[in-house]
Design a protein around this motif. Structure first.
Motif, PDB file in Angstrom:
ATOM      1  N   PHE A 111      40.797  33.434 -27.168  1.00 32.63           N
ATOM      2  CA  PHE A 111      39.855  34.312 -27.057  1.00 32.63           C
ATOM      3  C   PHE A 111      38.568  34.279 -26.252  1.00 32.63           C
ATOM      4  O   PHE A 111      38.041  33.509 -26.111  1.00 32.63           O
ATOM      5  CB  PHE A 111      39.268  34.464 -28.493  1.00 32.63           C
ATOM      6  N   GLU A 112      37.919  35.081 -25.587  1.00 31.21           N
ATOM      7  CA  GLU A 112      36.967  35.237 -24.863  1.00 31.21           C
ATOM      8  C   GLU A 112      36.190  36.457 -24.759  1.00 31.21           C
ATOM      9  O   GLU A 112      36.872  37.542 -24.966  1.00 31.21           O
ATOM     10  CB  GLU A 112      37.383  34.744 -23.605  1.00 31.21           C
ATOM     11  N   ASN A 113      34.837  36.288 -24.830  1.00 33.28           N
ATOM     12  CA  ASN A 113      34.051  37.637 -24.652  1.00 33.28           C
ATOM     13  C   ASN A 113      34.102  37.987 -23.126  1.00 33.28           C
ATOM     14  O   ASN A 113      34.004  37.283 -22.350  1.00 33.28           O
ATOM     15  CB  ASN A 113      32.547  37.170 -24.921  1.00 33.28           C
ATOM     16  N   VAL A 114      34.134  39.599 -23.101  1.00 35.08           N
ATOM     17  CA  VAL A 114      34.368  40.108 -21.818  1.00 35.08           C
ATOM     18  C   VAL A 114      33.512  40.953 -21.460  1.00 35.08           C
ATOM     19  O   VAL A 114      32.842  41.720 -22.443  1.00 35.08           O
ATOM     20  CB  VAL A 114      35.783  40.603 -21.737  1.00 35.08           C
ATOM     21  N   SER A 115      33.314  41.546 -20.338  1.00 29.73           N
ATOM     22  CA  SER A 115      32.438  42.479 -19.795  1.00 29.73           C
ATOM     23  C   SER A 115      32.905  43.844 -20.045  1.00 29.73           C
ATOM     24  O   SER A 115      32.146  44.910 -20.213  1.00 29.73           O
ATOM     25  CB  SER A 115      31.738  42.320 -18.453  1.00 29.73           C
ATOM     26  N   TRP A 116      34.182  44.130 -20.195  1.00 32.56           N
ATOM     27  CA  TRP A 116      34.760  45.482 -19.952  1.00 32.56           C
ATOM     28  C   TRP A 116      34.973  46.004 -21.586  1.00 32.56           C
ATOM     29  O   TRP A 116      34.747  44.956 -22.372  1.00 32.56           O
ATOM     30  CB  TRP A 116      36.228  45.482 -19.441  1.00 32.56           C
ATOM     31  N   VAL A 117      35.482  47.137 -21.792  1.00 35.86           N
ATOM     32  CA  VAL A 117      35.705  47.626 -23.087  1.00 35.86           C
ATOM     33  C   VAL A 117      37.244  47.762 -23.311  1.00 35.86           C
ATOM     34  O   VAL A 117      38.037  48.363 -22.597  1.00 35.86           O
ATOM     35  CB  VAL A 117      35.055  49.165 -23.126  1.00 35.86           C
ATOM     36  N   ASP A 118      37.382  47.128 -24.283  1.00 35.81           N
ATOM     37  CA  ASP A 118      38.977  46.980 -24.899  1.00 35.81           C
ATOM     38  C   ASP A 118      39.091  48.131 -25.811  1.00 35.81           C
ATOM     39  O   ASP A 118      38.465  48.020 -26.772  1.00 35.81           O
ATOM     40  CB  ASP A 118      39.371  45.611 -25.263  1.00 35.81           C
ATOM     41  N   GLU A 119      39.890  48.927 -25.891  1.00 33.38           N
ATOM     42  CA  GLU A 119      40.299  49.991 -26.873  1.00 33.38           C
ATOM     43  C   GLU A 119      40.844  49.522 -28.132  1.00 33.38           C
ATOM     44  O   GLU A 119      40.839  50.173 -29.136  1.00 33.38           O
ATOM     45  CB  GLU A 119      41.203  51.136 -26.345  1.00 33.38           C
ATOM     46  N   TYR A 120      41.182  48.216 -28.250  1.00 33.85           N
ATOM     47  CA  TYR A 120      41.894  47.922 -29.552  1.00 33.85           C
ATOM     48  C   TYR A 120      41.073  46.711 -30.096  1.00 33.85           C
ATOM     49  O   TYR A 120      41.066  46.527 -31.289  1.00 33.85           O
ATOM     50  CB  TYR A 120      43.337  47.182 -29.279  1.00 33.85           C
ATOM     51  N   TRP A 121      40.286  46.070 -29.359  1.00 29.15           N
ATOM     52  CA  TRP A 121      39.603  44.967 -29.863  1.00 29.15           C
ATOM     53  C   TRP A 121      38.128  44.931 -29.714  1.00 29.15           C
ATOM     54  O   TRP A 121      37.423  43.996 -30.422  1.00 29.15           O
ATOM     55  CB  TRP A 121      40.004  43.322 -28.812  1.00 29.15           C
ATOM     56  N   GLY A 122      37.629  45.956 -29.179  1.00 31.37           N
ATOM     57  CA  GLY A 122      36.121  46.116 -29.209  1.00 31.37           C
ATOM     58  C   GLY A 122      35.513  47.330 -28.241  1.00 31.37           C
ATOM     59  O   GLY A 122      36.033  47.032 -27.209  1.00 31.37           O
ATOM     60  N   ASN A 123      35.103  48.316 -28.671  1.00 29.15           N
ATOM     61  CA  ASN A 123      34.828  49.513 -27.948  1.00 29.15           C
ATOM     62  C   ASN A 123      33.643  49.419 -27.365  1.00 29.15           C
ATOM     63  O   ASN A 123      32.725  50.286 -26.909  1.00 29.15           O
ATOM     64  CB  ASN A 123      34.973  50.700 -28.751  1.00 29.15           C
ATOM     65  N   THR A 124      32.771  48.175 -27.203  1.00 28.22           N
ATOM     66  CA  THR A 124      31.801  48.055 -26.428  1.00 28.22           C
ATOM     67  C   THR A 124      31.840  46.523 -25.685  1.00 28.22           C
ATOM     68  O   THR A 124      32.645  45.840 -26.076  1.00 28.22           O
ATOM     69  CB  THR A 124      30.548  47.627 -27.462  1.00 28.22           C
ATOM     70  N   PRO A 125      30.989  46.493 -24.391  1.00 30.57           N
ATOM     71  CA  PRO A 125      31.071  45.311 -23.628  1.00 30.57           C
ATOM     72  C   PRO A 125      30.668  44.179 -24.343  1.00 30.57           C
ATOM     73  O   PRO A 125      29.914  44.166 -25.454  1.00 30.57           O
ATOM     74  CB  PRO A 125      29.827  45.396 -22.674  1.00 30.57           C
ATOM     75  N   ASN A 126      30.918  42.767 -24.114  1.00 31.45           N
ATOM     76  CA  ASN A 126      30.839  41.594 -24.589  1.00 31.45           C
ATOM     77  C   ASN A 126      31.640  41.343 -25.972  1.00 31.45           C
ATOM     78  O   ASN A 126      31.241  40.397 -26.901  1.00 31.45           O
ATOM     79  CB  ASN A 126      29.381  41.524 -24.826  1.00 31.45           C
ATOM     80  N   SER A 127      32.641  42.279 -26.140  1.00 34.13           N
ATOM     81  CA  SER A 127      33.587  41.883 -27.451  1.00 34.13           C
ATOM     82  C   SER A 127      34.458  40.813 -27.278  1.00 34.13           C
ATOM     83  O   SER A 127      34.806  40.447 -26.182  1.00 34.13           O
ATOM     84  CB  SER A 127      34.143  43.200 -27.659  1.00 34.13           C
TER      85      SER A 127
END
Length: 495
Positions: free
Chosen positions: A331-347
C-alpha cells in the motif's frame, strides 16, 4: 549445457534463419524450403534456433505482461488500473473481437509454435558437432514448448487450429486450417508432453540457472499436472500421478522456508522453482514491473496497472494471512484518484508487489512458469476429488504452515464440497497475481457465480459494478483479424 539467457547473441541468427521478426508478430510469409535447409547444419545453428523458441517467453508482450491481465485482472483479484481502454475490457469481462491484446497474444503464441515446429523438423538432421542424445533433448524441449503454447491457447480461446508441422507453403489448405476441438487440442498437448518426457532429463547438471530455464522432466510433469486438471473432463488420477512425479523428482524441488523470498529478487532459480522466465536486465530485462510498482519503487508518478482488488485484500484479511498479503501487496499513498480505493488524491492504494524491481523498464525480476506450491495444491485438489479428504488437508496444511496459518478446520474438512472451496481459497492466497485465478475459477465451475457476486463500488458514482457475465464470457473472442485472414475460423459464441 548452454543456458538460453547466455546465448541471446544467437537469437539474431535464429531470427534471420527463420526469416521472422523477433518482435513475435505473426509473419504470414512462409519460410522457403531452401532457406530452412541451409540454416540448420551445425550444432550452434540448431541451438540458436531453440534459443529463439525460448526467447518467445521474453520478447512477447503476452508472456511479459498480458498473462496477468488475462488471468488476474479478468477475475476478482485485480482491477485494470492505469488508463488503457483495452485493459478495462478485461477488467469488465467485456472483451472486443478487435482488442489488440488478444491479437498480439494469438500471433505471438502461434509464432512460437512455428519456431518449435521448425526446430523439431530440423534437429534430427543435424550431423555436425552434436550427439544423438542432445538432438533428442532439443526435440523434447521443442515438444514441451509447443505443448505449453497450445495449453495457453486452448484455455483462453477454446478449440484452435493445430499446426504440428512446419509450414513452408502458401497453399491455403495448409495455412488456413479450421479450429480443432478442445478435446483434440488437449490430446495433442498430452501426446507432445508424453513424448517430451522420453527425451528430457531431470536436470542438466548443477547450475540452477540452467535447470530452471530449460524444459526438464519436472517441467513436463508440472504441465501435465495442470493439463489433466484443466481439460474439460479432469483426470484426477493422472493429476495425482504427475504431481507426485514432480514432488518426488530427483531434481529436489522443496518449498522455500520463507514465502517472501520467492519475490524479493535475490532468490530466483530457487529450490521451489520448477521453471521460470529468465531476465538479465538491459536488453534482456522485463518492463512489466515498471507498469505496476508504486512511485516509491518505480521512480515515476503516473497511475499504475493491475491494482489489487478490494475482494482480494479482504480475502487475505479474513484469513489473517498477513505474510502472503505483505509479500503480494504494497500500500502507498498516491497523487491520483482511484475509483475503487479512494476518490480523492493522497488515498492509500494497493500495488501488485510480487515483482519488486522496476529497473527503469529493464528489470531482472523473473516470472515463475511453475513452482512447487502450485503443484502441491493441485495434488490436494486431486486427492479431494478422489475422496481422500484427510490426505488433501495434510498437503494444504504444509502450505499453510509456511505462512504461520493454522491447519484447516473441521468445517473445512467436513465434506468434499467444503474441502474443495478451502483448496480454491488457498490457491487464491498462495498464487495471487501469478496468472492462475481465472483458470481456477473455470476449473471449479464457479467463474460466473464468483464474478456476478463480487461487490465492487465505483466511488465516482457510488454505484455497484455489474459484471453480469454468462457462459459466453468464459472464453475470449478469436481475434477478428485472424477470422478475416482465415475464413475457415468460426468465432466463439456471443461475440
Amino acid at each position: 549445457m548452454i543456458h538460453y539467457r547466455k546465448i541471446y547473441k544467437y537469437t539474431l541468427l535464429a531470427c534471420l534463419a527463420l526469416s521472422m521478426s523477433c518482435n513475435d508478430q505473426l509473419d504470414l510469409k512462409p519460410i522457403s524450403q531452401e532457406t530452412a535447409d541451409n540454416a540448420y547444419n551445425t550444432a550452434s545453428q540448431i541451438e540458436a534456433a531453440l534459443t529463439g523458441v525460448y526467447e518467445s517467453f521474453q520478447s512477447s508482450q503476452y508472456y511479459a505482461w498480458d498473462h496477468v491481465i488475462f488471468q488476474d485482472v479478468r477475475s476478482d483479484n485485480n482491477y485494470a488500473g492505469g488508463d488503457n481502454t483495452e485493459i478495462f475490457e478485461f477488467d469488465n469481462i467485456d472483451v472486443n473481437t478487435t482488442n489488440s491484446r488478444i491479437m498480439s497474444a494469438w500471433s505471438s503464441i502461434y509464432n512460437a509454435i512455428s519456431k518449435a515446429n521448425l526446430v523439431m523438423e530440423k534437429a534430427p538432421l543435424v550431423e555436425e558437432g552434436i550427439t544423438d542424445e542432445r538432438k533428442d533433448q532439443i526435440v523434447g524441449e521443442a515438444l514441451f514448448l509447443r505443448a505449453y503454447h497450445y495449453y495457453t491457447l486452448v484455455k483462453y480461446f477454446g478449440g484452435v487450429p493445430l499446426y504440428t508441422a512446419f509450414i513452408s507453403s502458401t497453399d491455403p489448405s495448409e495455412t488456413r486450417k479450421p479450429r480443432s476441438t478442445v478435446e483434440e487440442v488437449y490430446a495433442q498437448i498430452i501426446n507432445d508432453l508424453n513424448e517430451a518426457a522420453n527425451y528430457l532429463p531431470d536436470t542438466y547438471g548443477s547450475d540452477a540457472s540452467v535447470n530452471k530455464a530449460r524444459a526438464t522432466k519436472g517441467a513436463v510433469n508440472a504441465l501435465l499436472t495442470k493439463v489433466y486438471a484443466q481439460q474439460p473432463v479432469p483426470d484426477y488420477s493422472a493429476v495425482l500421478s504427475h504431481a507426485n512425479a514432480v514432488i518426488n523428482s530427483s531434481a529436489g524441488y522443496v518449498l522455500l522456508d520463507s514465502y517472501d523470498e520467492l519475490y524479493d529478487g535475490n532468490h530466483y532459480n530457487n529450490e521451489e522453482s520448477i521453471m521460470e522466465v529468465q531476465y538479465l536486465g538491459g536488453n534482456e530485462g522485463t518492463w512489466a514491473p515498471q507498469m505496476h510498482l508504486p512511485p516509491s519503487l518505480s521512480g515515476d508518478t503516473w497511475r499504475k496497472f493491475t491494482t489489487p482488488s478490494q475482494d482480494l485484500v479482504a480475502a487475505f484479511d479474513a484469513e489473517g494471512d498477513y505474510i502472503r498479503k505483505n509479500a503480494s501487496i504494497l500500500f502507498e499513498n498516491v497523487s491520483w484518484v482511484d475509483e475503487y480505493w479512494g476518490n480523492t488524491p493522497n488515498s492509500s492504494v494497493p500495488f501488485a508487489y510480487k515483482w519488486r524491481n522496476a529497473g527503469s523498464w529493464a528489470s531482472t525480476d523473473d516470472q515463475y512458469i511453475f513452482r512447487l506450491a502450485d503443484i502441491m495444491l493441485l495434488k490436494a485438489e486431486a486427492l479431494n476429488e478422489l475422496g481422500q479428504i484427510n490426505e488433501a488437508a495434510t498437503v494444504v496444511n504444509v502450505i499453510r504452515t509456511r505462512v504461520d496459518l493454522p491447519d484447516l478446520t473441521s468445517d473445512d474438512m467436513a465434506s468434499q464440497a467444503s474441502m474443495r472451496m478451502a483448496i480454491l481459497k488457498e490457491r487464491r492466497l498462495e498464487l495471487a497475481m501469478e496468472s492462475n485465478r481465472w483458470d481456477d475459477l473455470i476449473r471449479y465451475g464457479v467463474a460466473i457465480e464468483t464474478m456476478n457476486n463480487v461487490i465492487d463500488v465505483d466511488l465516482r458514482t457510488n454505484q455497484l459494478v455489474n459484471y453480469n457475465i454468462d457462459e459466453n464470457d468464459l472464453l475470449l473472442p478469436i481475434p477478428q483479424n485472424e477470422i478475416n485472414r482465415n475464413p475457415n475460423l468460426e468465432q466463439n459464441p456471443g461475440y
